[in-house]
Design a protein around this motif. Structure first.
Motif, PDB file in Angstrom:
ATOM      1  N   SER A 129       6.881   0.228   9.164  1.00 61.29           N
ATOM      2  CA  SER A 129       8.063   0.937   9.228  1.00 61.29           C
ATOM      3  C   SER A 129       9.581   0.723   9.591  1.00 61.29           C
ATOM      4  O   SER A 129      10.401   1.672   9.143  1.00 61.29           O
ATOM      5  CB  SER A 129       7.864   1.811  10.293  1.00 61.29           C
ATOM      6  OG  SER A 129       7.934   1.240  12.189  1.00 61.29           O
ATOM      7  N   ILE A 130       9.707  -0.292  10.096  1.00 63.94           N
ATOM      8  CA  ILE A 130      11.141  -0.401   9.771  1.00 63.94           C
ATOM      9  C   ILE A 130      11.268  -1.264   7.985  1.00 63.94           C
ATOM     10  O   ILE A 130      12.350  -1.404   7.621  1.00 63.94           O
ATOM     11  CB  ILE A 130      11.883  -2.067  11.238  1.00 63.94           C
ATOM     12  CG1 ILE A 130      13.326  -1.582  10.710  1.00 63.94           C
ATOM     13  CG2 ILE A 130      11.613  -3.396  10.133  1.00 63.94           C
ATOM     14  CD1 ILE A 130      13.657  -2.521  12.642  1.00 63.94           C
ATOM     15  N   ARG A 131      10.733  -1.544   7.956  1.00 60.51           N
ATOM     16  CA  ARG A 131      10.719  -1.502   6.621  1.00 60.51           C
ATOM     17  C   ARG A 131      10.849  -0.642   5.550  1.00 60.51           C
ATOM     18  O   ARG A 131      12.104  -0.148   4.517  1.00 60.51           O
ATOM     19  CB  ARG A 131      10.195  -2.697   5.954  1.00 60.51           C
ATOM     20  CG  ARG A 131       9.911  -3.356   4.331  1.00 60.51           C
ATOM     21  CD  ARG A 131       9.265  -4.079   3.359  1.00 60.51           C
ATOM     22  NE  ARG A 131       7.632  -3.710   3.904  1.00 60.51           N
ATOM     23  CZ  ARG A 131       6.668  -3.723   4.163  1.00 60.51           C
ATOM     24  NH1 ARG A 131       6.739  -5.091   5.168  1.00 60.51           N
ATOM     25  NH2 ARG A 131       5.268  -3.156   4.322  1.00 60.51           N
ATOM     26  N   LEU A 141       8.768  10.971   1.838  1.00 64.22           N
ATOM     27  CA  LEU A 141       7.794  11.425   1.658  1.00 64.22           C
ATOM     28  C   LEU A 141       6.627  10.399   0.631  1.00 64.22           C
ATOM     29  O   LEU A 141       5.675  10.290   0.461  1.00 64.22           O
ATOM     30  CB  LEU A 141       7.560  12.623   1.493  1.00 64.22           C
ATOM     31  CG  LEU A 141       7.693  13.368   3.016  1.00 64.22           C
ATOM     32  CD1 LEU A 141       7.375  14.791   2.425  1.00 64.22           C
ATOM     33  CD2 LEU A 141       6.827  13.166   4.467  1.00 64.22           C
ATOM     34  N   GLY A 142       7.730  10.192  -0.338  1.00 59.01           N
ATOM     35  CA  GLY A 142       7.551   9.595  -1.506  1.00 59.01           C
ATOM     36  C   GLY A 142       6.874   7.692  -1.203  1.00 59.01           C
ATOM     37  O   GLY A 142       5.889   7.200  -1.505  1.00 59.01           O
ATOM     38  N   TYR A 143       7.753   7.560  -0.668  1.00 58.06           N
ATOM     39  CA  TYR A 143       7.531   5.936  -0.100  1.00 58.06           C
ATOM     40  C   TYR A 143       6.957   5.612   1.013  1.00 58.06           C
ATOM     41  O   TYR A 143       6.391   4.940   0.921  1.00 58.06           O
ATOM     42  CB  TYR A 143       9.195   5.428   0.836  1.00 58.06           C
ATOM     43  CG  TYR A 143      10.499   5.807  -0.094  1.00 58.06           C
ATOM     44  CD1 TYR A 143      10.298   4.422  -0.834  1.00 58.06           C
ATOM     45  CD2 TYR A 143      11.391   6.646   0.387  1.00 58.06           C
ATOM     46  CE1 TYR A 143      11.251   4.866  -1.881  1.00 58.06           C
ATOM     47  CE2 TYR A 143      12.826   6.224  -0.409  1.00 58.06           C
ATOM     48  CZ  TYR A 143      12.651   4.992  -1.437  1.00 58.06           C
ATOM     49  OH  TYR A 143      13.392   5.352  -2.500  1.00 58.06           O
ATOM     50  N   PHE A 144       6.234   6.316   1.721  1.00 59.34           N
ATOM     51  CA  PHE A 144       5.420   7.009   2.700  1.00 59.34           C
ATOM     52  C   PHE A 144       3.812   6.202   2.054  1.00 59.34           C
ATOM     53  O   PHE A 144       3.119   5.723   2.046  1.00 59.34           O
ATOM     54  CB  PHE A 144       5.228   7.630   3.646  1.00 59.34           C
ATOM     55  CG  PHE A 144       6.189   7.878   4.844  1.00 59.34           C
ATOM     56  CD1 PHE A 144       7.600   6.613   4.864  1.00 59.34           C
ATOM     57  CD2 PHE A 144       6.550   8.921   5.899  1.00 59.34           C
ATOM     58  CE1 PHE A 144       8.113   6.757   5.430  1.00 59.34           C
ATOM     59  CE2 PHE A 144       7.727   9.181   6.567  1.00 59.34           C
ATOM     60  CZ  PHE A 144       8.436   7.917   6.922  1.00 59.34           C
ATOM     61  N   HIS A 145       3.784   7.091   1.166  1.00 66.59           N
ATOM     62  CA  HIS A 145       2.508   7.312   0.150  1.00 66.59           C
ATOM     63  C   HIS A 145       2.493   6.666  -0.467  1.00 66.59           C
ATOM     64  O   HIS A 145       1.257   6.103  -0.272  1.00 66.59           O
ATOM     65  CB  HIS A 145       2.894   8.749  -0.791  1.00 66.59           C
ATOM     66  CG  HIS A 145       1.755   8.868  -1.599  1.00 66.59           C
ATOM     67  ND1 HIS A 145       1.205   8.720  -2.860  1.00 66.59           N
ATOM     68  CD2 HIS A 145       0.172   9.490  -1.046  1.00 66.59           C
ATOM     69  CE1 HIS A 145       0.252   8.760  -3.298  1.00 66.59           C
ATOM     70  NE2 HIS A 145      -0.575   9.772  -2.596  1.00 66.59           N
ATOM     71  N   GLU A 146       3.258   5.638  -1.017  1.00 67.62           N
ATOM     72  CA  GLU A 146       3.237   4.524  -1.667  1.00 67.62           C
ATOM     73  C   GLU A 146       2.315   3.501  -0.009  1.00 67.62           C
ATOM     74  O   GLU A 146       1.797   2.668  -1.348  1.00 67.62           O
ATOM     75  CB  GLU A 146       4.459   3.939  -1.997  1.00 67.62           C
ATOM     76  CG  GLU A 146       4.315   2.913  -3.367  1.00 67.62           C
ATOM     77  CD  GLU A 146       3.487   2.625  -4.242  1.00 67.62           C
ATOM     78  OE1 GLU A 146       2.976   1.785  -4.499  1.00 67.62           O
ATOM     79  OE2 GLU A 146       3.700   3.870  -4.982  1.00 67.62           O
ATOM     80  N   LYS A 169      -0.863   0.273   1.693  1.00 66.85           N
ATOM     81  CA  LYS A 169      -2.194  -0.145   3.347  1.00 66.85           C
ATOM     82  C   LYS A 169      -3.805   0.285   3.055  1.00 66.85           C
ATOM     83  O   LYS A 169      -4.483   0.080   4.622  1.00 66.85           O
ATOM     84  CB  LYS A 169      -1.492  -0.110   4.799  1.00 66.85           C
ATOM     85  CG  LYS A 169       0.103  -0.667   4.529  1.00 66.85           C
ATOM     86  CD  LYS A 169      -0.391  -2.115   4.724  1.00 66.85           C
ATOM     87  CE  LYS A 169       1.078  -2.824   5.089  1.00 66.85           C
ATOM     88  NZ  LYS A 169       0.737  -4.271   5.403  1.00 66.85           N
ATOM     89  N   LYS A 170      -3.834   0.722   2.231  1.00 68.46           N
ATOM     90  CA  LYS A 170      -4.846   2.011   3.224  1.00 68.46           C
ATOM     91  C   LYS A 170      -5.337   2.517   4.155  1.00 68.46           C
ATOM     92  O   LYS A 170      -6.559   2.653   4.458  1.00 68.46           O
ATOM     93  CB  LYS A 170      -6.092   1.628   2.075  1.00 68.46           C
ATOM     94  CG  LYS A 170      -5.940   1.295   1.086  1.00 68.46           C
ATOM     95  CD  LYS A 170      -6.775   0.485  -0.313  1.00 68.46           C
ATOM     96  CE  LYS A 170      -6.529   0.386  -1.132  1.00 68.46           C
ATOM     97  NZ  LYS A 170      -6.425   1.275  -2.463  1.00 68.46           N
ATOM     98  N   TRP A 171      -4.093   2.912   4.983  1.00 74.60           N
ATOM     99  CA  TRP A 171      -4.121   3.252   6.732  1.00 74.60           C
ATOM    100  C   TRP A 171      -5.069   4.803   6.743  1.00 74.60           C
ATOM    101  O   TRP A 171      -5.251   5.053   7.299  1.00 74.60           O
ATOM    102  CB  TRP A 171      -3.482   3.545   7.287  1.00 74.60           C
ATOM    103  CG  TRP A 171      -2.526   1.389   7.418  1.00 74.60           C
ATOM    104  CD1 TRP A 171      -3.417   0.928   7.339  1.00 74.60           C
ATOM    105  CD2 TRP A 171      -1.295   1.586   7.909  1.00 74.60           C
ATOM    106  NE1 TRP A 171      -2.560  -0.142   7.198  1.00 74.60           N
ATOM    107  CE2 TRP A 171      -1.777   0.349   8.695  1.00 74.60           C
ATOM    108  CE3 TRP A 171      -0.416   1.747   8.235  1.00 74.60           C
ATOM    109  CZ2 TRP A 171      -0.233  -0.414   8.685  1.00 74.60           C
ATOM    110  CZ3 TRP A 171       0.917   1.451   9.393  1.00 74.60           C
ATOM    111  CH2 TRP A 171       0.487  -0.244   9.258  1.00 74.60           C
ATOM    112  N   ILE A 207       1.705   9.389  11.415  1.00 82.68           N
ATOM    113  CA  ILE A 207       0.901   7.784  11.125  1.00 82.68           C
ATOM    114  C   ILE A 207       0.871   7.134  12.096  1.00 82.68           C
ATOM    115  O   ILE A 207      -0.544   6.603  11.832  1.00 82.68           O
ATOM    116  CB  ILE A 207       1.391   7.682   9.611  1.00 82.68           C
ATOM    117  CG1 ILE A 207       1.348   8.644   8.573  1.00 82.68           C
ATOM    118  CG2 ILE A 207       1.200   5.849   9.246  1.00 82.68           C
ATOM    119  CD1 ILE A 207       2.157   8.839   7.245  1.00 82.68           C
ATOM    120  N   GLY A 208       1.885   6.398  13.208  1.00 77.15           N
ATOM    121  CA  GLY A 208       1.514   5.457  13.613  1.00 77.15           C
ATOM    122  C   GLY A 208       0.598   5.888  14.777  1.00 77.15           C
ATOM    123  O   GLY A 208      -0.344   5.632  15.230  1.00 77.15           O
ATOM    124  N   ALA A 209       0.767   7.111  15.296  1.00 72.08           N
ATOM    125  CA  ALA A 209      -0.856   7.871  15.541  1.00 72.08           C
ATOM    126  C   ALA A 209      -1.760   7.703  15.521  1.00 72.08           C
ATOM    127  O   ALA A 209      -2.658   7.710  16.189  1.00 72.08           O
ATOM    128  CB  ALA A 209      -0.395   9.819  16.596  1.00 72.08           C
TER     129      ALA A 209
END
Length: 397
Positions: A20-22, A35-40, A46-48, A76-78
């Motif tokens: 997340s800090i990255r 949201l695009g960065y998160f999806h990538e 990571k396939k979380w 996502i963290g939760a």
């Protein structure tokens, strides 16, 4: 056995923080880009979580008031490590921009920059950014004549009566209109999401959210405390914003500029600088808090404005499947989103346009910056740098 569980939990939290800090250091471009960065990162690399779960989480964040990208990160963290994972994910994504804006505010306080040309340029950057946001939001939030009428109602109402209570009233009326007009036409969403958060925890978070929202103004009047007043203003702004970080501008401007807590010039300069840093736009609060009360005020303001978003996303997760299947609720949100667009257009005119575009050369710079954003698709940080340089050059003529 307990020690092993604790170690695994710590490793999970550390991994969430590093990722997340990255993202917090590299995610430029506003909530849609985030949201695009998160999806990538979270779905593809990571396939979380899978595509459907991510889409459902984004839908929930758009449904709730507050900073959508931050709420998705918290969610996502939760999903990964419970409430603690949500907290760590939020800290990682938010910390870089908070530090940058606190340092910027301290720099402004250390030097007399009231007449600096680059400061004028940053104010004109705000014109280009909000104009771009208005056009982008209009396509999605007001595609039909009914919602365009709601936009016009919100625009006129907030221009004639410029108070925080007007904005809240407009949003409530728009919710009622949306409920009436769209209760039978809003589409439902199928599928289910699973999160490691119980309904008991979710209920407690929602109770806290509404408790703060209703009792902070009372506590503010009873105590007369400056810090309580500051917390109330930032918390209320974070609670009432539908549509992303750009919409928090009119609420914060109304709270702090007319009361004399900071000048309009300092307010708009900070808003321009916020476009130059990665991470969520709500970290603008870190700048405002620092201008008012130093770096402690910056951290305090950041906590206050993001707290509603955290309480809402964690509170709503266990109940989302029921809510999103309710057509009447979704119809109300459609009306609210249209009203948000009207409020944003109102804020675009005043204070942004009226205090920034004074001469023809100001408009010329704003048009160039807008073209960089809308047509050439250049990164926001480059637009900000160009605005600051352009403002410095205009000051010479």
């Amino acid at each position: 056995m307990n020690q092993k569980k604790s170690t695994v939990s710590f490793k999970s939290l550390l991994e969430i923080f590093i990722v997340s800090i990255r993202l917090g250091l590299t995610s430029f471009g506003g909530p849609i880009a985030h949201l695009g960065y998160f999806h990538e990162e979270y779905v593809r690399r990571k396939k979380w979580m899978d595509e459907k779960s991510y889409a459902d989480l984004v839908a929930l964040a758009q449904f709730l008031p507050g900073p959508a990208s931050s709420q998705v990160g918290i969610g996502i963290g939760a999903m990964r490590a419970g409430v603690s994972g949500g907290i760590v994910s939020f800290i990682g994504f938010t910390l870089p921009s908070v530090i940058a804006l606190i340092l910027f505010a301290l720099l402004l306080q250390s030097f007399d920059v009231s007449d600096a040309g680059w400061l004028k340029g940053l104010k004109i950057v705000a014109v280009a950014v909000v104009a771009h946001a208005v056009l982008g939001m209009a396509k999605n939030l007001a595609p039909d004549l009914k919602r365009k009428a709601i936009v016009l109602f919100a625009l006129i109402g907030t221009l004639f009566w410029q108070t925080a209570f007007t904005q809240v009233g407009v949003i409530l009326i728009a919710a009622l209109i949306g409920y009436i007009l769209y209760k039978n036409t809003a589409e439902t969403t199928e599928g289910q999401m699973q999160f490691p958060i119980t309904k008991k925890v979710g209920t407690a978070c929602l109770v806290l959210f509404f408790g703060f929202l209703f009792f902070l103004p009372i506590l503010r009047e009873v105590t007369g405390s400056y810090w309580v007043a500051m917390f109330d203003s930032f918390y209320r702004a974070g609670s009432l914003v539908f549509g992303g970080g750009h919409v928090v501008l009119p609420l914060l401007q109304q709270e702090f500029v007319p009361t004399g807590w900071l000048s309009e010039e300092a307010f708009l300069a900070g808003y321009g600088a916020t476009q130059a840093v990665p991470g969520p736009l709500f970290t603008f609060a870190a700048y405002l808090g620092t201008v008012m009360n130093g770096w402690i005020g910056g951290l305090f303001a950041t906590f206050a404005i993001f707290l509603p978003a955290f309480l809402l996303i964690v509170g709503a997760l266990p109940f989302w499947d029921t809510l999103r299947a309710n057509r009447k609720v979704k119809g109300a949100i459609m009306g609210v989103n249209a009203a948000v667009l009207g409020i944003l257009i109102s804020a675009f005119y005043t204070p942004i346009w009226t205090s920034s575009i004074i001469e023809a050369k100001d408009f010329a710079l704003a048009a160039a910056l807008f073209s960089m954003l809308a047509y050439w698709k250049l990164p926001p940080w480059l637009v900000v740098v160009t605005g600051a340089l352009g403002g410095s050059l205009l000051a010479l003529f």
